[in-house]
Enzyme design. Structure first.
Site, PDB file in Angstrom:
ATOM      1  N   ASP A  31      -2.516 -10.420  -2.775  1.00  0.00           N
ATOM      2  CA  ASP A  31      -3.023 -10.014  -1.459  1.00  0.00           C
ATOM      3  C   ASP A  31      -4.394  -9.730  -1.722  1.00  0.00           C
ATOM      4  O   ASP A  31      -4.869  -9.299  -3.119  1.00  0.00           O
ATOM      5  CB  ASP A  31      -2.269  -8.968  -0.852  1.00  0.00           C
ATOM      6  N   HIS A  35      -6.036  -7.334  -0.960  1.00  0.00           N
ATOM      7  CA  HIS A  35      -6.203  -5.737  -1.062  1.00  0.00           C
ATOM      8  C   HIS A  35      -5.583  -5.360  -2.175  1.00  0.00           C
ATOM      9  O   HIS A  35      -4.494  -5.939  -2.641  1.00  0.00           O
ATOM     10  CB  HIS A  35      -5.803  -4.877   0.104  1.00  0.00           C
ATOM     11  N   ASP A  64      -4.888 -12.980   2.849  1.00  0.00           N
ATOM     12  CA  ASP A  64      -6.057 -12.500   3.513  1.00  0.00           C
ATOM     13  C   ASP A  64      -7.240 -12.630   2.670  1.00  0.00           C
ATOM     14  O   ASP A  64      -8.281 -12.014   2.784  1.00  0.00           O
ATOM     15  CB  ASP A  64      -6.048 -10.979   3.738  1.00  0.00           C
ATOM     16  N   HIS A 124       0.775  -1.125  -0.006  1.00  0.00           N
ATOM     17  CA  HIS A 124       0.016  -0.005   0.000  1.00  0.00           C
ATOM     18  C   HIS A 124       0.892   1.328   0.028  1.00  0.00           C
ATOM     19  O   HIS A 124       0.223   2.281  -0.058  1.00  0.00           O
ATOM     20  CB  HIS A 124      -0.979   0.008   1.339  1.00  0.00           C
TER      21      HIS A 124
HETATM   22  C1  OKP Z   1      -3.060  -4.337   4.596  1.00  0.00           C
HETATM   23  B1  OKP Z   1      -2.824  -5.563   3.657  1.00  0.00           B
HETATM   24  C2  OKP Z   1     -11.361  -2.052   6.621  1.00  0.00           C
HETATM   25  C3  OKP Z   1     -10.363  -1.346   7.172  1.00  0.00           C
HETATM   26  C4  OKP Z   1      -8.922  -1.932   6.549  1.00  0.00           C
HETATM   27  C5  OKP Z   1      -6.481  -1.585   6.639  1.00  0.00           C
HETATM   28  C6  OKP Z   1      -6.211  -2.718   5.944  1.00  0.00           C
HETATM   29  C7  OKP Z   1      -4.938  -2.841   5.384  1.00  0.00           C
HETATM   30  C8  OKP Z   1      -4.367  -4.178   4.742  1.00  0.00           C
HETATM   31  N1  OKP Z   1     -12.877  -1.751   7.266  1.00  0.00           N
HETATM   32  N2  OKP Z   1      -7.878  -1.365   7.164  1.00  0.00           N
HETATM   33  O1  OKP Z   1      -3.094  -5.332   2.366  1.00  0.00           O
HETATM   34  O2  OKP Z   1      -3.101  -6.710   4.021  1.00  0.00           O
HETATM   35 ZN    ZN Z   2      -4.146  -7.263   2.525  1.00  0.00          ZN
END
Ligand code: OKP
Ligand code: ZN
Length: 357
Positions: free
Chosen positions: A207, A209, A296, A165
Site C-alpha cells: 500500500d 501508506h 494508492d 493501520h
Molecule cells: C488508508 B490506507 C492526508 C490524510 C490521509 C488517511 C489516509 C488513510 C489511508 N492528508 N488520511 O492506507 O489506504
Molecule cells: Zn493506503
C-alpha cells in the site's frame, strides 16, 4: 484465484471525514469494493465466495480484548451519550506525558474521550454497522488464509474496511481490525506445515501508506517478517513511524524492514525497490506470504504522491509470484476510483500468469 468477499462491508459507510481542515466525503467509500468486484468479473475471474466464520478467537489473538469490546459497543454508547448519529468522533487524545504515570494512561468512561483513547486520528469513524463490517472483513482475510493453507497457490480477500493501520488497540486511517495481521498470525500459528517447529510468515505491505499497525503488532517477533514500501512518513500519512532505521526489537530485531520512498516514484524505480524487498522475503524463506495490497501508489490517487502507471500492476503481481510462495492477497487502499478495479485486477492477473491456479 478465489476471491473472498462479504457484502456486509456496506454496513460501514461514514459520510464525512476531516480532511485538510475541512469536512470532506469519506475516501473509503462502499463502492470501492463493488468496483474491484466488477473488474474481476470483467477479467473473467470466478465469482467471489462468502467468508467462513472463524469467530472472535483469531481476532483476539492480535487485538486487545478491551479494544474489541470498544469497537462492538462504541456506536451505541456514543449515541446513548447524546452523540450525533453520523458517527463516533474523538474530541481529545492522550497526552504523551501521561505515560509517565507508571507507563499507562487512564481509560476514560466518556464515549468521546474513549474514542480518543482507542484512535490515533479522526478517520476511523464508527457508525452503526461498523462492527459488522470489520468483523466480516477480518473473516474474509482468515478465509483466504485457510484456502492457501489448504494448498491453493493464492487467494484474494477483498477486505473492506482496510486494516494495516490498526494496532492491537488503536483504530485510524480507515482501519479498525488489522486483517493482514490477523491472517498472518493465524498462518504463523498453524502447525500442519511447520518445518523445524515454527511456521514463518512474510507480510509484504505494498500500500502507498506505511502499515504502522502491522509493524507494531509484529515488532518484537521473528516468526512474522514485516516488509513495507511506502511514501516516506516524514512527508506522508501515517507520519511518525515507518523510517528505514526501524528494524524491530528484541527477538524481532532484523524482522521489520522499511523502504520509505520519495515523492514521484515511477514504475522502474518502484520495481527496483520491490525486487530488493522480495530478496529479503526470499532470504527469510517463509512458509506463507501475505500481501497488504493497496493500489494508492497509482499516479492519480488522491491520497498518494507516487507516479506509477497502470502498466506496473501486472508486473508487481508477476514479481511477487516469482517468489513461488503460497500467497494471500489482502485488500487495503486505492482511491482513484476510475482505475481502482483495473489496477487491482492487474496485480492478481500478473500473479496468475506466472503461477496459474
Ligand atoms: C488508508 B490506507 C492526508 C490524510 C490521509 C488517511 C489516509 C488513510 C489511508 N492528508 N488520511 O492506507 O489506504
Ligand atoms: Zn493506503
Amino acid at each position: 484465484m478465489q476471491t473472498i468477499f462479504s457484502d456486509l462491508h456496506a454496513r460501514h459507510h461514514p459520510g464525512l471525514e476531516f480532511y485538510e481542515g475541512e469536512l470532506k466525503h469519506y475516501h473509503d467509500t462502499p463502492n470501492r469494493a463493488q468496483i474491484v468486484l466488477d473488474a474481476l468479473r470483467s477479467a473473467g475471474c470466478a465469482a467471489p465466495s462468502a467468508p467462513q466464520d472463524f469467530g472472535l478467537d483469531p481476532i483476539l489473538a492480535v487485538h486487545r480484548a478491551d479494544y474489541v469490546t470498544y469497537l462492538q459497543r462504541a456506536y451505541a454508547d456514543w449515541v446513548g451519550d447524546g452523540g450525533i448519529p453520523a458517527g463516533v468522533f474523538p474530541d481529545v487524545f492522550p497526552m504523551r506525558s501521561a505515560m509517565r504515570h507508571g507507563g499507562r494512561i487512564l481509560r476514560p468512561t466518556k464515549p468521546s474521550a474513549l474514542a480518543g483513547y482507542y484512535s490515533f486520528d479522526l478517520t476511523a469513524i464508527i457508525v452503526e454497522g461498523t462492527w459488522e463490517a470489520v468483523y466480516h472483513s477480518a473473516q474474509c482475510a482468515l478465509t483466504a488464509a485457510r484456502i492457501v493453507h489448504a494448498g491453493a497457490p493464492a487467494a484474494f480477500a477483498l477486505c473492506r474496511p482496510p486494516g494495516h493501520h490498526a494496532h492491537a488497540d488503536l483504530c485510524g486511517g480507515y482501519c479498525f481490525l488489522n486483517n493482514a495481521s490477523i491472517a498472518s498470525h493465524w498462518l504463523a500459528s498453524s502447525t500442519s506445515t511447520a518445518k523445524e517447529g515454527q511456521t514463518r510468515v512474510a507480510l509484504l505491505d505494498i500500500d502507498f501508506h506505511h502499515g504502522n499497525g502491522s509493524q507494531d503488532i509484529f515488532y518484537s517477533r521473528d516468526d512474522v517478517l514485516f516488509v513495507s514500501l511506502h511514501g516516506d512518513p516524514s512527508r506522508q500519512y501515517p507520519y511518525f513511524i515507518g523510517a528505514a532505521d526501524e528494524c524491530g526489537e528484541g527477538p524481532g530485531y532484523g524482522y521489520t524492514v522499511n523502504f520509505p520512498l520519495e515523492q514521484g516514484v515511477g514504475d522502474e524505480r518502484y520495481l527496483d525497490v520491490l525486487a530488493q524487498a522480495c530478496e529479503r522475503v526470499a532470504r527469510y524463506a517463509p512458509s506463507y506470504l501475505v500481501i497488504s495490497l493497496g493500489v494508492d501508489t497509482y499516479q492519480f490517487d488522491p491520497l498518494g504522491d507516487f507516479a506509477l502507471t497502470s502498466a506496473i500492476y501486472p508486473r508487481i503481481g508477476a514479481l511477487i509470484a516469482q517468489l513461488g510462495l503460497p500467497t494471500v492477497f489482502i485488500m487495503e487502499g486505492g482511491y482513484a476510483i476510475e482505475q481502482l478495479g483495473l489496477n487491482v485486477a492487474g496485480v492478481l492477473s500478473g500473479f496468475e500468469e506466472v503461477r496459474p491456479s
